[in-house]
Design an enzyme around this catalytic site. Sequence first.
Site, PDB file in Angstrom:
ATOM      1  N   ALA A 188      16.123  16.966   0.689  1.00 36.97           N
ATOM      2  CA  ALA A 188      15.849  17.045   1.731  1.00 36.97           C
ATOM      3  C   ALA A 188      16.612  17.384   3.163  1.00 36.97           C
ATOM      4  O   ALA A 188      16.412  18.426   4.356  1.00 36.97           O
ATOM      5  CB  ALA A 188      14.976  15.754   2.243  1.00 36.97           C
ATOM      6  N   HIS A 195       5.195   0.941   4.711  1.00 36.91           N
ATOM      7  CA  HIS A 195       4.940  -0.538   3.517  1.00 36.91           C
ATOM      8  C   HIS A 195       5.340  -1.007   3.799  1.00 36.91           C
ATOM      9  O   HIS A 195       5.988  -1.974   3.464  1.00 36.91           O
ATOM     10  CB  HIS A 195       5.914   0.778   2.543  1.00 36.91           C
ATOM     11  CG  HIS A 195       4.280   0.874   1.343  1.00 36.91           C
ATOM     12  ND1 HIS A 195       4.749   2.335   1.114  1.00 36.91           N
ATOM     13  CD2 HIS A 195       2.898   1.380   1.426  1.00 36.91           C
ATOM     14  CE1 HIS A 195       3.786   3.138   0.613  1.00 36.91           C
ATOM     15  NE2 HIS A 195       2.245   2.503   1.196  1.00 36.91           N
TER      16      HIS A 195
HETATM   17  C1  BV8 Z   1      -4.139  -0.884  -1.027  1.00 32.78           C
HETATM   18  C2  BV8 Z   1       6.890  -1.849  -1.451  1.00 32.78           C
HETATM   19  C3  BV8 Z   1      -5.442  -1.308  -0.955  1.00 32.78           C
HETATM   20  C4  BV8 Z   1       8.035  -1.547  -0.880  1.00 32.78           C
HETATM   21  C5  BV8 Z   1       5.165  -0.279  -2.486  1.00 32.78           C
HETATM   22  C6  BV8 Z   1      -5.343  -1.338  -8.313  1.00 32.78           C
HETATM   23  C7  BV8 Z   1      -5.121  -2.626  -7.237  1.00 32.78           C
HETATM   24  C8  BV8 Z   1      -4.974  -2.589  -6.119  1.00 32.78           C
HETATM   25  C9  BV8 Z   1      -4.614  -1.241  -5.242  1.00 32.78           C
HETATM   26  C10 BV8 Z   1      -4.362  -0.015  -6.950  1.00 32.78           C
HETATM   27  C11 BV8 Z   1      -4.846  -0.341  -7.749  1.00 32.78           C
HETATM   28  N1  BV8 Z   1      -5.234   1.105  -8.387  1.00 32.78           N
HETATM   29  C12 BV8 Z   1      -4.332   1.431  -7.720  1.00 32.78           C
HETATM   30  C13 BV8 Z   1      -4.236   1.316  -6.166  1.00 32.78           C
HETATM   31  C14 BV8 Z   1      -3.666   1.713  -5.288  1.00 32.78           C
HETATM   32  C15 BV8 Z   1      -2.514   1.614  -5.278  1.00 32.78           C
HETATM   33  C16 BV8 Z   1      -1.445   2.829  -5.735  1.00 32.78           C
HETATM   34  O1  BV8 Z   1      -1.489   3.381  -5.379  1.00 32.78           O
HETATM   35  N2  BV8 Z   1      -0.857   1.830  -6.968  1.00 32.78           N
HETATM   36  C17 BV8 Z   1      -0.757   3.613  -7.874  1.00 32.78           C
HETATM   37  C18 BV8 Z   1       0.767   3.134  -8.366  1.00 32.78           C
HETATM   38  C19 BV8 Z   1      -2.466   3.719  -8.260  1.00 32.78           C
HETATM   39  N3  BV8 Z   1      -1.475   1.273  -3.871  1.00 32.78           N
HETATM   40  C20 BV8 Z   1      -1.831   0.190  -3.537  1.00 32.78           C
HETATM   41  O2  BV8 Z   1      -2.151  -1.293  -4.017  1.00 32.78           O
HETATM   42  C21 BV8 Z   1      -1.697   0.202  -1.745  1.00 32.78           C
HETATM   43  N4  BV8 Z   1      -2.565  -0.619  -1.303  1.00 32.78           N
HETATM   44  O3  BV8 Z   1      -4.422   0.147  -1.466  1.00 32.78           O
HETATM   45  O4  BV8 Z   1      -4.600  -1.247   0.003  1.00 32.78           O
HETATM   46  C22 BV8 Z   1      -6.965  -2.531   0.332  1.00 32.78           C
HETATM   47  C23 BV8 Z   1      -8.133  -2.209   1.187  1.00 32.78           C
HETATM   48  C24 BV8 Z   1      -8.721  -3.309   1.307  1.00 32.78           C
HETATM   49  C25 BV8 Z   1      -7.817  -4.547   0.841  1.00 32.78           C
HETATM   50  C26 BV8 Z   1      -6.565  -4.656   0.615  1.00 32.78           C
HETATM   51  C27 BV8 Z   1      -6.275  -3.738  -0.238  1.00 32.78           C
HETATM   52  C28 BV8 Z   1      -0.091  -0.290  -0.705  1.00 32.78           C
HETATM   53  C29 BV8 Z   1       0.926   0.442  -1.927  1.00 32.78           C
HETATM   54  C30 BV8 Z   1       2.311   0.140  -0.803  1.00 32.78           C
HETATM   55  C31 BV8 Z   1       3.026  -0.303  -2.497  1.00 32.78           C
HETATM   56  N5  BV8 Z   1       4.721  -0.657  -2.095  1.00 32.78           N
HETATM   57  N6  BV8 Z   1       6.400  -0.542  -2.732  1.00 32.78           N
HETATM   58  C32 BV8 Z   1       8.851  -1.582  -1.138  1.00 32.78           C
HETATM   59  O5  BV8 Z   1       9.165  -2.386  -2.315  1.00 32.78           O
HETATM   60  O6  BV8 Z   1       9.893  -0.484  -1.163  1.00 32.78           O
HETATM   61  S1  BV8 Z   1       5.014   1.508  -3.253  1.00 32.78           S
HETATM   62  C33 BV8 Z   1       6.632   2.274  -3.280  1.00 32.78           C
HETATM   63  O7  BV8 Z   1       6.748   3.266  -3.628  1.00 32.78           O
HETATM   64  C34 BV8 Z   1       7.361   2.685  -2.393  1.00 32.78           C
HETATM   65  O8  BV8 Z   1       6.987   1.572  -0.621  1.00 32.78           O
HETATM   66  C35 BV8 Z   1       7.884   3.779  -1.880  1.00 32.78           C
HETATM   67  O9  BV8 Z   1       7.589   4.825  -0.724  1.00 32.78           O
HETATM   68  C36 BV8 Z   1       5.673   3.927  -2.804  1.00 32.78           C
HETATM   69  C37 BV8 Z   1       5.796   5.575  -2.846  1.00 32.78           C
HETATM   70  O10 BV8 Z   1       6.967   6.498  -3.944  1.00 32.78           O
HETATM   71  P1  BV8 Z   1       7.934   7.621  -3.107  1.00 32.78           P
HETATM   72  O11 BV8 Z   1       8.780   7.147  -2.089  1.00 32.78           O
HETATM   73  O12 BV8 Z   1       7.062   8.707  -3.303  1.00 32.78           O
HETATM   74  O13 BV8 Z   1       8.999   7.527  -4.610  1.00 32.78           O
HETATM   75  P2  BV8 Z   1       9.729   8.047  -5.522  1.00 32.78           P
HETATM   76  O14 BV8 Z   1      10.810   7.930  -6.054  1.00 32.78           O
HETATM   77  O15 BV8 Z   1       8.479   7.447  -6.508  1.00 32.78           O
HETATM   78  O16 BV8 Z   1       9.051   9.331  -5.360  1.00 32.78           O
HETATM   79  C38 BV8 Z   1      10.509  10.218  -4.861  1.00 32.78           C
HETATM   80  C39 BV8 Z   1      10.251  11.560  -4.559  1.00 32.78           C
HETATM   81  O17 BV8 Z   1      11.391  12.004  -3.907  1.00 32.78           O
HETATM   82  C40 BV8 Z   1      10.389  12.211  -5.870  1.00 32.78           C
HETATM   83  O18 BV8 Z   1       9.372  12.864  -6.083  1.00 32.78           O
HETATM   84  C41 BV8 Z   1      11.674  13.590  -5.622  1.00 32.78           C
HETATM   85  O19 BV8 Z   1      11.600  14.508  -6.922  1.00 32.78           O
HETATM   86  C42 BV8 Z   1      11.822  13.266  -4.230  1.00 32.78           C
HETATM   87  N7  BV8 Z   1      13.377  13.285  -3.918  1.00 32.78           N
HETATM   88  C43 BV8 Z   1      14.293  13.056  -4.455  1.00 32.78           C
HETATM   89  N8  BV8 Z   1      15.930  13.121  -4.402  1.00 32.78           N
HETATM   90  C44 BV8 Z   1      15.467  13.671  -2.992  1.00 32.78           C
HETATM   91  C45 BV8 Z   1      13.927  14.310  -3.608  1.00 32.78           C
HETATM   92  N9  BV8 Z   1      13.325  14.923  -2.185  1.00 32.78           N
HETATM   93  C46 BV8 Z   1      14.165  14.723  -2.292  1.00 32.78           C
HETATM   94  N10 BV8 Z   1      15.191  15.008  -1.577  1.00 32.78           N
HETATM   95  C47 BV8 Z   1      15.920  14.610  -2.319  1.00 32.78           C
HETATM   96  N11 BV8 Z   1      17.283  14.630  -2.135  1.00 32.78           N
END
Ligand code: BV8
Length: 239
Positions: free
Chosen positions: A230, A119
Amino acid sequence: MTKFSLPFSRRPSNVVVLTGAGISQESGIRTFRASDGLWEDHRIEDVATPEGFARDPALVHQFYNARREQLLADTTHPNSAHDALAALESLVGGELLVVTQNVDDLHERAGQKSLVHMHGELLKIRCEVTGQVYPAPLTLTERDTCDCCGLRETLRPDIVWFGEMPMEMDRIYQALAGCELFISIGTSGNVYPAAGFCREAKLNGAVTLELNLEPSSGSTDFDYTYYGPAGTLVPEFVD
Ligand code: BV8
């Protein structure tokens, strides 16, 4: 690895590890979807999409400048999970590839060598005209001019936003096709294509393991799941 009673009589040779914001949480980096998460302050549409950037570049620069400042603060360091993962690299029989959704550089600072930022990276910026990538300044604004084309408003964070293609997908799918063990650490499993990697690895015969604070959206896809911070679980796994 023996503590986690995985079905390996020897060290697995090829391993793919997917990390998310949870692996950096104990380093003080905010996750996205927790109650105090990054998305609490901003709508995804406003700060993590090309449309949001076109609508209000100043807001998006402000969002990433604040995260860059926190990442570069003296108090922000890799934690024991990053360190253990870096150590694991020399312990597996073949290649260990870390695929991170995170845009921080904590894996690099811990010494991880085989690493893909799918990303993008907070410490890099990109010219939208030429695609040229530069080290990010502490703060970027739409008034900054680009070195390669001398224009304003062409520089953006080198980050993959929603609707944009993640980076190095060929390399990632090739690694998933050949791995014996797929480990997911600290991700909620909400964002694709990363959220589909477990099934992809499983299709290719890999053993799959989730290490997270709580069950992710895809936890039932995994063969083995262990829950806890983690910073505790990953060193235990590597020992
Ligand atoms: C793509 C930017 C295709 C960086 C991010 C409609 C239109 C277009 C696309 C889509 C659509 N509908 C769905 C999609 C696909 C879309 C998507 O998945 N949407 C979701 C919301 C449904 N994906 C995309 O658009 C991707 N691209 O599909 O392209 C394509 C094909 C051809 C041509 C062109 C395109 C792009 C996805 C990237 C988006 N960018 N962020 C930034 O700002 O940082 S995503 C964002 O979420 C971050 O990158 C982050 O990494 C990512 C995932 O989140 P997590 O890392 O999981 O973080 P979260 O807070 O959610 O969870 C943390 C976890 O850790 C929890 O479970 C928690 O319990 C745990 N935790 C907390 N503390 C601890 C722990 N675990 C252990 N120890 C601890 N101490």
